[in-house]
Design a protein around this motif. Structure first.
Motif, PDB file in Angstrom:
ATOM      1  N   GLY A 188       0.869  -1.139  -0.029  1.00 52.91           N
ATOM      2  CA  GLY A 188      -0.116   0.042  -0.060  1.00 52.91           C
ATOM      3  C   GLY A 188       0.930   1.258   0.236  1.00 52.91           C
ATOM      4  N   PRO A 189       0.294   2.478  -0.263  1.00 53.94           N
ATOM      5  CA  PRO A 189       1.015   3.672  -0.174  1.00 53.94           C
ATOM      6  C   PRO A 189       1.622   4.304   1.198  1.00 53.94           C
ATOM      7  CG  PRO A 189      -1.472   3.960  -0.108  1.00 53.94           C
ATOM      8  CD  PRO A 189      -1.161   2.642  -0.122  1.00 53.94           C
ATOM      9  N   LEU A 190       2.742   4.694   1.095  1.00 54.06           N
ATOM     10  CA  LEU A 190       3.399   5.290   2.230  1.00 54.06           C
ATOM     11  C   LEU A 190       3.826   6.895   1.913  1.00 54.06           C
ATOM     12  CD1 LEU A 190       6.200   2.529   3.092  1.00 54.06           C
ATOM     13  CD2 LEU A 190       3.937   2.634   3.913  1.00 54.06           C
ATOM     14  N   THR A 191       3.645   7.640   3.099  1.00 60.62           N
ATOM     15  CA  THR A 191       4.150   9.052   2.923  1.00 60.62           C
ATOM     16  C   THR A 191       5.219   9.338   3.875  1.00 60.62           C
ATOM     17  OG1 THR A 191       1.780   9.755   2.873  1.00 60.62           O
ATOM     18  CG2 THR A 191       3.527  11.476   3.064  1.00 60.62           C
TER      19      THR A 191
ATOM     20  N   ASP B 270       4.645   7.897   7.561  1.00 57.40           N
ATOM     21  CA  ASP B 270       2.829   7.620   7.625  1.00 57.40           C
ATOM     22  C   ASP B 270       2.828   6.004   7.186  1.00 57.40           C
ATOM     23  OD1 ASP B 270      -0.120   8.692   6.441  1.00 57.40           O
ATOM     24  OD2 ASP B 270       0.435   6.864   7.056  1.00 57.40           O
ATOM     25  N   MET B 271       2.817   5.294   7.962  1.00 54.26           N
ATOM     26  CA  MET B 271       2.873   3.754   7.551  1.00 54.26           C
ATOM     27  C   MET B 271       1.463   3.054   7.435  1.00 54.26           C
ATOM     28  SD  MET B 271       5.944   2.680   7.978  1.00 54.26           S
ATOM     29  CE  MET B 271       6.279   1.045   8.104  1.00 54.26           C
ATOM     30  N   GLY B 272       0.690   3.881   7.285  1.00 56.98           N
ATOM     31  CA  GLY B 272      -0.809   3.625   7.032  1.00 56.98           C
ATOM     32  C   GLY B 272      -1.379   2.869   8.466  1.00 56.98           C
ATOM     33  N   ALA B 273      -2.522   2.518   8.284  1.00 59.60           N
ATOM     34  CA  ALA B 273      -3.223   1.933   9.325  1.00 59.60           C
ATOM     35  C   ALA B 273      -2.925   0.488   9.823  1.00 59.60           C
ATOM     36  CB  ALA B 273      -4.755   2.245   9.478  1.00 59.60           C
ATOM     37  N   PRO B 274      -2.730   0.226  10.816  1.00 59.06           N
ATOM     38  CA  PRO B 274      -2.431  -1.245  11.152  1.00 59.06           C
ATOM     39  C   PRO B 274      -3.762  -2.169  11.098  1.00 59.06           C
ATOM     40  CG  PRO B 274      -1.936   0.211  13.379  1.00 59.06           C
ATOM     41  CD  PRO B 274      -2.566   0.940  12.269  1.00 59.06           C
TER      42      PRO B 274
ATOM     43  N   MET C 176       1.088  -4.800   8.926  1.00 62.36           N
ATOM     44  CA  MET C 176       1.322  -3.317   8.369  1.00 62.36           C
ATOM     45  C   MET C 176       1.623  -3.452   6.831  1.00 62.36           C
ATOM     46  SD  MET C 176       1.370  -1.491  11.093  1.00 62.36           S
ATOM     47  CE  MET C 176       1.857  -0.147   9.957  1.00 62.36           C
ATOM     48  N   GLY C 177       0.988  -4.231   6.194  1.00 59.34           N
ATOM     49  CA  GLY C 177       1.218  -4.625   4.742  1.00 59.34           C
ATOM     50  C   GLY C 177       1.796  -5.903   4.903  1.00 59.34           C
ATOM     51  N   ASN C 178       2.879  -6.104   5.748  1.00 57.03           N
ATOM     52  CA  ASN C 178       3.303  -7.239   5.972  1.00 57.03           C
ATOM     53  C   ASN C 178       3.022  -7.997   7.423  1.00 57.03           C
ATOM     54  OD1 ASN C 178       4.860  -5.662   7.712  1.00 57.03           O
ATOM     55  ND2 ASN C 178       7.109  -6.160   7.243  1.00 57.03           N
TER      56      ASN C 178
ATOM     57  N   GLY D  47      -7.886   2.962  15.855  1.00 58.87           N
ATOM     58  CA  GLY D  47      -8.831   2.713  14.670  1.00 58.87           C
ATOM     59  C   GLY D  47      -8.122   2.630  13.317  1.00 58.87           C
ATOM     60  N   ASP D  48      -8.668   3.651  12.522  1.00 57.95           N
ATOM     61  CA  ASP D  48      -8.081   3.686  11.000  1.00 57.95           C
ATOM     62  C   ASP D  48      -7.240   4.752  10.861  1.00 57.95           C
ATOM     63  OD1 ASP D  48     -11.379   2.993   9.637  1.00 57.95           O
ATOM     64  OD2 ASP D  48      -9.734   1.581  10.387  1.00 57.95           O
ATOM     65  N   ALA D  49      -6.684   5.467  12.017  1.00 56.15           N
ATOM     66  CA  ALA D  49      -5.553   6.339  11.805  1.00 56.15           C
ATOM     67  C   ALA D  49      -4.336   5.808  11.356  1.00 56.15           C
ATOM     68  CB  ALA D  49      -5.422   7.090  13.299  1.00 56.15           C
ATOM     69  N   PRO D  50      -3.520   6.410  10.968  1.00 49.48           N
ATOM     70  CA  PRO D  50      -2.252   5.822  10.436  1.00 49.48           C
ATOM     71  C   PRO D  50      -1.249   5.643  11.751  1.00 49.48           C
ATOM     72  CG  PRO D  50      -2.351   8.171   9.723  1.00 49.48           C
ATOM     73  CD  PRO D  50      -3.742   7.806  10.438  1.00 49.48           C
TER      74      PRO D  50
END
Ligand SMILES: N[C@H](CCC[C@H](N)C(=O)O)C(=O)O
Length: 277
Positions: free
Chosen positions: A104-107, A119-123, A157-159, A256-259
């Motif tokens: 997925g995307p990372l910032t 920003d690792m995205g939401a767990p 975390m994607g992985n 929650g859905d927070a990164p």
């Protein structure tokens, strides 16, 4: 051909970084394994490839290969090194980048002091997200490992990550329980295994036995997974300082859905050229 590369690390989790925008190469998995070898090759935990984006709103494509040659979804320490690399190589003038990964995307944002904020995205905790064979999602699961019951949390975390709470990381059975979980049938795509010692609601110590690399000195996605699982269980509270064998990361998560936001260093070690046979 000669392949240009840069050796980098994030808290001792070390990488071979290759710019495949300014040069062209295709690396087969046995070549990656040979290059990863710390005696016959360059030696690294992961290979990071910098490629042009495939999606219009992304700056780069960020690919990650473990030392065993397998391509994986995410690498947090590598993401910080990726950001430093593309800026230092003048592949971008930006200091805030969007990159696409298999997970997925990372910032990525490089601060003036050189630390990188990701920003690792939401767990994600649903067993299917890892994948992990369990009937239900739960903050703690119980697994039979080599005939013994083991309590663990899981997060993606994607992985995939498993997190085990221990009294003392220094005496944790990393070299035995790590491989045992790797080959456990409940993790059909294997798993990164974190051993977490809680020092306070805002501080943990962590060791990680990584899929495809073994124990590393640090694991960014492992730190994210441990903090996410601890906050979800109510035993940790954001922000959390994570002390790994190679150094310290700061993790922030609002739930929650927070990164998950990870902040830490990225270091260049040397540049090199290696013949590709
Ligand atoms: N060292 C990396 C994790 C690499 C993950 C890889 N071992 C996997 O198979 O998922 C990090 O800093 O997040």
């Amino acid at each position: 051909m000669l392949l240009n590369f840069t050796k980098m690390h994030g808290l001792g989790n070390d990488f071979m970084v290759v710019d495949l925008i300014s040069q062209r190469a295709y690396l087969r998995d046995e070549q990656i394994r040979r290059l990863a070898d710390r005696h016959f090759g360059i030696g690294f935990d992961q290979l990071l490839l910098v490629e042009p984006p495939r999606q219009p709103d992304m700056d780069f494509r960020y690919r990650i290969f473990n030392a065993d040659g397998g391509e994986v979804e995410n690498c947090g320490n590598g993401a910080r090194c990726f950001a430093r690399f593309v800026i230092d190589q003048r592949l971008t003038h930006k200091r805030e980048l969007r990159v696409e990964t298999l997970g997925g995307p990372l910032t990525l944002k490089v601060d003036p002091d050189g630390r990188v904020r990701v920003d690792m995205g939401a767990p994600r905790f649903a067993p299917a997200a890892l994948p992990f064979s369990a009937e239900h999602d739960a903050p703690l699961h119980e697994l039979q490992v080599d005939g013994q019951p083991l309590a663990l949390s899981v997060a993606s975390m994607g992985n995939p990550h498993a997190v085990i709470e221990v009294e003392d990381v220094d005496s944790a059975p990393v070299e035995t329980l790590g491989p045992a979980l790797q080959r456990h049938p409940s993790f059909p795509r294997q798993v990164n295994v974190g051993f977490m010692q809680i020092e306070s609601p805002h501080a943990i110590r962590l060791r990680v036995y990584e899929r495809g690399a073994g124990e590393t000195l640090a694991c960014g996605t492992g730190a994210c997974a441990a903090v996410a699982c601890g906050i979800r269980r109510g035993v940790l509270a954001s922000p959390v300082e994570v002390t790994l064998r190679g150094g310290r990361l700061t993790l922030e998560w609002a739930g929650g859905d927070a990164p998950m936001i990870m902040t830490g260093p990225a270091e260049r070690v040397f540049e090199g050229r290696v013949p590709l046979s």
